[in-house]
Design an enzyme around this catalytic site. Structure first.
Site: not given
Ligand code: 9MR
Length: 345
Positions: A157, A198, A234, A264, A266
Site C-alpha cells: 500500500e 501489493n 477488496h 486479499e 473479498d
Molecule cells: O485482516 C487484517 C485485520 O485483521 C487487521 O485488523 C487489519 C489492520 O489494518 O489488517 C487486515 O488486513 C489488511 C491487510 O494486511 C492489508 N490490506 C488490507 C487488509 C484489510 O484491512
C-alpha cells in the site's frame, strides 16, 4: 450451466467412478485452480481463529486451499514491537500449519505504513538510520522464514488513490528509493521467494494501477528483483470491474515481465445480503477469478479469510459484509462457491 461446465462435471464424475477410492480427486477451489494451470487457490487466516476446530478443518482442506496467508502474524508490530526485539511466535504457528497441511505460504508483509510500531513511525530517524532499520527488519524476518515463504509482500500500500506516493515514514524520510532498497534486501535474504508489491483498488485500472506499474519499473530500474504485483481485490458487489477489464490489467502486468496474483479477495455488500446481491456477488467473483484463470501470468487467488465469521469488513465498513464464499456459520454459499469453481474450469 454451460455445456463445457456440464461436460467437465460429467468427466469428473466418470473419472471419480473409475478411479480407485484412494486416488479419487477431490474437487475444490484449489484443485480446480491447479487443474487450470494456476499455482494455488488460497485463504488468509489469523492465529486467534485456529482454536476454532471446524474453521481449522475447512482452512486445512487442501482441495479448497493450497496456500495460506497470515493476516496479521508477520506484520512489523507483531514481529519487531521494539527495536531489535523480534517475536516470531505467531508467524511460526502459521508456518507450521502450512507445513503440516502441505500448503504454500504467502508471507505478508514487510514494509507498510500501518500496523507499524510508533518507535519506527515517530522515531525521528534520519535517512541513513531509517534505511538501516528497514533493511535490518527485512533481513531478520526474511532470513527467519527463509525457504518457508513462497511469496513475500515486500511493500504494501505505497500509493494514494490518485497514483501519487502515500506519505509514510518510509517515503517521507527515504523517498521512492525505499521501494527498491526494500526489494533488494528481501532478495538478498531469500533469493528463492517471489517478491511482490501489493496494493488495493488496482482492479479498476486508472491512476493508481498505472502508478503500481511504475513501481514495478522503478524497482527493476534499480536492478532489484521484483516478481509480482499483488491486486488485493477488496471489491464491492455490483461495482466489481468486468472480467475483460481485469484481464486487460493483468496483461499489462505480464507485459512488464512479472507475474500477478489476487492476494486479499473479498467482495462486500450491504448486510443482510439479499438474494439479488448474492447472485451478483457470484458473478463478481466469477469476473475476478475468471480473469486470473484466463491470464497465464496470474498465478493464483487468495481470499481474505474464507468465512464471514472472521472477515475484517464489518468492523471497518459499518453495515457491510457477507463478502466471502462461506457464511458466518461456516456454511458454503453454494451459488458463490460454484461460480468460482466454474470460473476456474
Ligand atoms: O485482516 C487484517 C485485520 O485483521 C487487521 O485488523 C487489519 C489492520 O489494518 O489488517 C487486515 O488486513 C489488511 C491487510 O494486511 C492489508 N490490506 C488490507 C487488509 C484489510 O484491512
Amino acid at each position: 450451466m454451460s455445456i463445457t461446465s456440464r461436460l467437465s462435471c460429467l468427466l469428473f464424475a466418470v473419472s471419480a467412478i473409475s478411479s480407485p477410492i484412494s486416488h479419487r480427486a477431490v474437487d475444490g477451489l484449489n484443485t480446480r485452480a491447479v487443474a487450470a494451470g494456476k499455482e494455488y487457490f488460497g485463504s488468509a487466516t489469523d492465529n486467534g481463529e485456529l482454536s476454532d476446530i471446524p474453521y481449522l478443518e475447512g482452512l486445512s482442506n487442501t482441495a479448497d486451499f493450497g496456500s495460506i496467508t497470515p493476516g496479521n502474524a508477520m506484520k512489523w508490530d507483531t514481529i519487531e514491537p521494539s527495536r531489535g526485539t523480534f517475536n516470531f511466535a505467531n508467524g511460526d504457528t502459521i508456518v507450521d500449519l502450512a507445513e503440516k497441511n502441505g500448503q504454500l505460504l504467502r508471507c505478508h508483509t514487510l514494509v507498510w505504513h500501518s500496523q507499524l510500531p510508533s518507535w519506527v513511525s515517530n522515531g525521528g530517524f534520519d535517512n541513513a538510520t531509517l534505511i538501516d532499520i528497514m533493511v535490518n527488519h527485512i533481513t531478520q524476518e526474511v532470513t527467519h522464514y527463509k525457504g518457508k515463504c513462497y511469496h513475500w509482500d515486500v511493500v504494501n500500500e505505497a500509493l494514494n488513490e490518485d497514483g501519487t506516493y502515500r506519505s509514510s515514514v518510509f517515503y517521507d524520510t527515504i523517498g521512492p528509493a525505499y521501494l527498491p532498497i526494500a526489494f533488494a534486501a528481501a532478495a538478498a535474504a531469500d533469493p528463492e521467494a517471489k517478491l511482490y508489491f501489493n496494493d488495493y483498488n488496482l482492479e479498476y485500472g486508472g491512476a493508481k494501477f498505472n502508478a503500481a506499474l511504475e513501481i514495478v519499473k522503478l524497482v527493476q530500474s534499480y536492478g532489484a528483483k521484483i516478481d509480482g504485483l499483488g491486486f488485493q481485490g477488496h471489491l464491492i458487489v455490483g461495482s466489481t470491474p468486468s472480467r475483460s477489464s481485469q484481464e486487460s490489467n493483468l496483461n499489462k502486468v505480464a507485459a512488464l515481465g512479472v507475474e500477478a496474483a489476487f492476494t486479499e479477495l473479498d467482495i462486500r455488500t450491504t448486510t443482510p445480503a439479499t438474494e439479488a446481491a448474492v447472485a451478483q456477488q457470484a458473478k463478481d467473483y466469477a469476473a475476478t477469478v475468471g480473469a486470473c484463470a484466463a491470464v497465464e501470468k496470474c498465478v493464483g487467488v487468495t481470499i481474505w479469510d474464507y468465512t464471514d465469521k472472521y472477515s475484517w469488513i464489518p468492523s471497518v465498513f459499518q453495515g457491510q459484509g457477507a463478502a466471502l464464499p462461506w457464511d458466518e456459520n461456516l456454511q458454503k454459499k453454494e451459488l458463490v462457491y460454484n461460480a468460482i469453481l466454474e470460473a476456474l474450469s
